[in-house]
Scaffold this active site. Structure first.
Site, PDB file in Angstrom:
ATOM      1  N   ASN A   1      36.113  27.526  39.588  1.00  0.00           N
ATOM      2  CA  ASN A   1      36.980  28.679  39.827  1.00  0.00           C
ATOM      3  C   ASN A   1      36.667  29.263  41.195  1.00  0.00           C
ATOM      4  O   ASN A   1      35.529  29.197  41.660  1.00  0.00           O
ATOM      5  CB  ASN A   1      36.733  29.757  38.759  1.00  0.00           C
ATOM      6  CG  ASN A   1      37.590  31.008  38.971  1.00  0.00           C
ATOM      7  OD1 ASN A   1      38.773  30.914  39.332  1.00  0.00           O
ATOM      8  ND2 ASN A   1      37.005  32.184  38.762  1.00  0.00           N
TER       9      ASN A   1
ATOM     10  N   HIS B   1      36.662  32.934  42.897  1.00  0.00           N
ATOM     11  CA  HIS B   1      36.720  34.336  42.512  1.00  0.00           C
ATOM     12  C   HIS B   1      36.565  35.194  43.758  1.00  0.00           C
ATOM     13  O   HIS B   1      35.637  34.980  44.544  1.00  0.00           O
ATOM     14  CB  HIS B   1      35.620  34.652  41.495  1.00  0.00           C
ATOM     15  CG  HIS B   1      35.633  36.091  41.068  1.00  0.00           C
ATOM     16  ND1 HIS B   1      36.579  36.581  40.207  1.00  0.00           N
ATOM     17  CD2 HIS B   1      34.861  37.142  41.426  1.00  0.00           C
ATOM     18  CE1 HIS B   1      36.376  37.879  40.031  1.00  0.00           C
ATOM     19  NE2 HIS B   1      35.347  38.244  40.762  1.00  0.00           N
TER      20      HIS B   1
HETATM   21  N1  NHR Z   1      37.494  31.857  31.582  1.00  0.00           N
HETATM   22  C1  NHR Z   1      36.189  31.716  31.341  1.00  0.00           C
HETATM   23  N2  NHR Z   1      35.818  31.456  30.093  1.00  0.00           N
HETATM   24  N3  NHR Z   1      35.252  31.823  32.302  1.00  0.00           N
HETATM   25  C2  NHR Z   1      35.620  32.114  33.558  1.00  0.00           C
HETATM   26  O1  NHR Z   1      34.692  32.231  34.481  1.00  0.00           O
HETATM   27  C3  NHR Z   1      36.997  32.292  33.883  1.00  0.00           C
HETATM   28  C4  NHR Z   1      37.916  32.134  32.840  1.00  0.00           C
HETATM   29  C5  NHR Z   1      39.286  32.315  33.073  1.00  0.00           C
HETATM   30  C6  NHR Z   1      39.741  32.668  34.339  1.00  0.00           C
HETATM   31  C7  NHR Z   1      39.337  33.369  36.666  1.00  0.00           C
HETATM   32  C8  NHR Z   1      38.996  34.866  36.728  1.00  0.00           C
HETATM   33  C9  NHR Z   1      38.733  35.372  38.112  1.00  0.00           C
HETATM   34  O2  NHR Z   1      38.317  34.616  38.987  1.00  0.00           O
HETATM   35  C10 NHR Z   1      38.825  32.850  35.358  1.00  0.00           C
HETATM   36  C11 NHR Z   1      37.462  32.641  35.155  1.00  0.00           C
HETATM   37  C12 NHR Z   1      41.765  36.362  34.630  1.00  0.00           C
HETATM   38  C13 NHR Z   1      41.151  37.475  34.078  1.00  0.00           C
HETATM   39  C14 NHR Z   1      41.896  38.367  33.110  1.00  0.00           C
HETATM   40  O3  NHR Z   1      41.429  39.433  32.757  1.00  0.00           O
HETATM   41  C15 NHR Z   1      39.840  37.721  34.418  1.00  0.00           C
HETATM   42  C16 NHR Z   1      39.157  36.875  35.283  1.00  0.00           C
HETATM   43  C17 NHR Z   1      39.782  35.760  35.836  1.00  0.00           C
HETATM   44  C18 NHR Z   1      41.097  35.525  35.507  1.00  0.00           C
HETATM   45  N4  NHR Z   1      43.090  37.939  32.605  1.00  0.00           N
HETATM   46  C19 NHR Z   1      43.903  38.651  31.623  1.00  0.00           C
HETATM   47  C20 NHR Z   1      43.814  37.935  30.245  1.00  0.00           C
HETATM   48  O4  NHR Z   1      43.967  38.648  29.237  1.00  0.00           O
HETATM   49  C21 NHR Z   1      45.366  38.616  32.006  1.00  0.00           C
HETATM   50  C22 NHR Z   1      45.611  39.276  33.315  1.00  0.00           C
HETATM   51  C23 NHR Z   1      46.999  38.944  33.834  1.00  0.00           C
HETATM   52  O5  NHR Z   1      47.705  38.102  33.245  1.00  0.00           O
HETATM   53  O6  NHR Z   1      47.370  39.527  34.873  1.00  0.00           O
HETATM   54  O7  NHR Z   1      43.642  36.698  30.193  1.00  0.00           O
HETATM   55  O8  NHR Z   1      38.875  36.600  38.363  1.00  0.00           O
HETATM   56  C1  GAR Z   2      43.010  34.443  45.284  1.00  0.00           C
HETATM   57  O1  GAR Z   2      42.568  35.507  46.086  1.00  0.00           O
HETATM   58  C2  GAR Z   2      41.982  34.126  44.216  1.00  0.00           C
HETATM   59  O2  GAR Z   2      40.661  34.260  44.660  1.00  0.00           O
HETATM   60  C3  GAR Z   2      42.297  35.184  43.206  1.00  0.00           C
HETATM   61  O3  GAR Z   2      43.701  35.289  43.193  1.00  0.00           O
HETATM   62  C4  GAR Z   2      44.220  34.892  44.469  1.00  0.00           C
HETATM   63  C5  GAR Z   2      45.176  33.754  44.243  1.00  0.00           C
HETATM   64  O4  GAR Z   2      45.894  33.517  45.409  1.00  0.00           O
HETATM   65  N1  GAR Z   2      41.837  34.826  41.897  1.00  0.00           N
HETATM   66  C6  GAR Z   2      41.657  35.703  40.951  1.00  0.00           C
HETATM   67  O5  GAR Z   2      41.765  36.909  41.142  1.00  0.00           O
HETATM   68  C7  GAR Z   2      41.313  35.132  39.619  1.00  0.00           C
HETATM   69  N2  GAR Z   2      41.360  36.155  38.652  1.00  0.00           N
HETATM   70  P1  GAR Z   2      46.738  32.190  45.581  1.00  0.00           P
HETATM   71  O6  GAR Z   2      47.610  32.040  44.331  1.00  0.00           O
HETATM   72  O7  GAR Z   2      47.569  32.441  46.790  1.00  0.00           O
HETATM   73  O8  GAR Z   2      45.790  31.048  45.738  1.00  0.00           O
END
Ligand code: NHR
Ligand code: GAR
Length: 220
Positions: free
Chosen positions: A112, A114
């Protein structure tokens, strides 16, 4: 990149796909030894899917809203991904939390990006929170995905300064520019066989990392 066999890559997105674009571009130019087997979005009609199509890569939609819950969505997602026999699966702006079943299935081959210097600012709205916390440095991290949200071992980070007049958008743009070099670098190392997940540690060239690697600064 001669001598390195191409790995098969599946990219999971939810939106714009600018990180995807950076990877598509480097794959097309031959800089990155990957074959992008498929791009999958959980949101229909997003810009990233069009970017994949433009590059001649299969662009697939799997709308989580068509499933009663996370487990059902994820079994369908696993089936769709595995049909493309990936060596590596990456989340590139993928916005659905994944269950331990999913992360376990892809353990050691799921990355991922982040937008923070983990372990700071796990979760969402990282740029806003970094500014509110008075950080003078911010950035992005590539980590192996484990069940713990944004808690898997970090591989490599890129740093940017936070300026006093930044708002979340100006800061996000500065970080994003670095993200576009950061993800290709990590994928390249993975393709070369230099990255391994060993329990809760990252091995780089067989050696445990006691802190994340740093992406070189283009200006430094
Ligand atoms: N899942 C696991 N188990 N572990 C990780 O490290 C993950 C993952 C899923 C996604 C990306 C993550 C980020 O880089 C990621 C890492 C979405 C949310 C979230 O709260 C949080 C973190 C990340 C991605 N999503 C909401 C949900 O209920 C929906 C939010 C929306 O749709 O806008 O899934 O930040
Ligand atoms: C990026 O900044 C990435 O790091 C972030 O969303 C953007 C996606 O941009 N990811 C998250 O926040 C995961 N929760 P992109 O669609 O243009 O690559």
């Amino acid at each position: 990149m001669s001598g390195v066999r191409k790995i098969r890559l599946v990219v999971l997105i939810s939106g714009r796909g600018s990180n995807l674009q950076a990877i598509l571009d480097q794959a097309a130019s031959g800089e990155l030894p990957v074959e992008i087997a498929a791009v999958i979005s959980n949101r229909p009609g997003v810009a990233g899917l069009e970017r994949a199509r433009q590059a001649g890569v299969p662009a697939l939609e799997l709308d989580h809203k068509n499933f009663p819950g996370r487990p059902e969505f994820e079994s369908a997602l696993i089936e769709l991904i595995d049909r493309h026999r990936p060596d590596l699966v990456i989340l590139a702006g993928f916005m659905r939390i994944l269950t331990a079943d999913f992360t376990g299935h892809y353990r050691g081959r799921l990355l991922n990006i982040h937008p923070s210097l983990l372990p700071k600012f796990r979760g969402l709205h990282t740029h806003e929170r970094a500014i509110a916390a008075g950080e003078i440095e911010h950035g992005a991290s590539i980590h192996f995905v484990t069940a713990e949200l944004d808690g898997g071992p970090v591989i490599v980070q890129a740093q940017v300064p936070v300026w006093p007049n930044d708002d979340p958008d100006t800061l996000a743009a500065r970080v994003l520019e670095r993200e576009h070099r950061l993800y290709p670098q990590a994928i390249h190392w993975f393709a070369e066989g230099r990255l391994r997940l060993d329990g809760e540690r990252v091995l780089f060239d067989g050696q445990p990392l006691d802190r994340p690697l740093r992406l070189e600064n283009p200006s430094g």
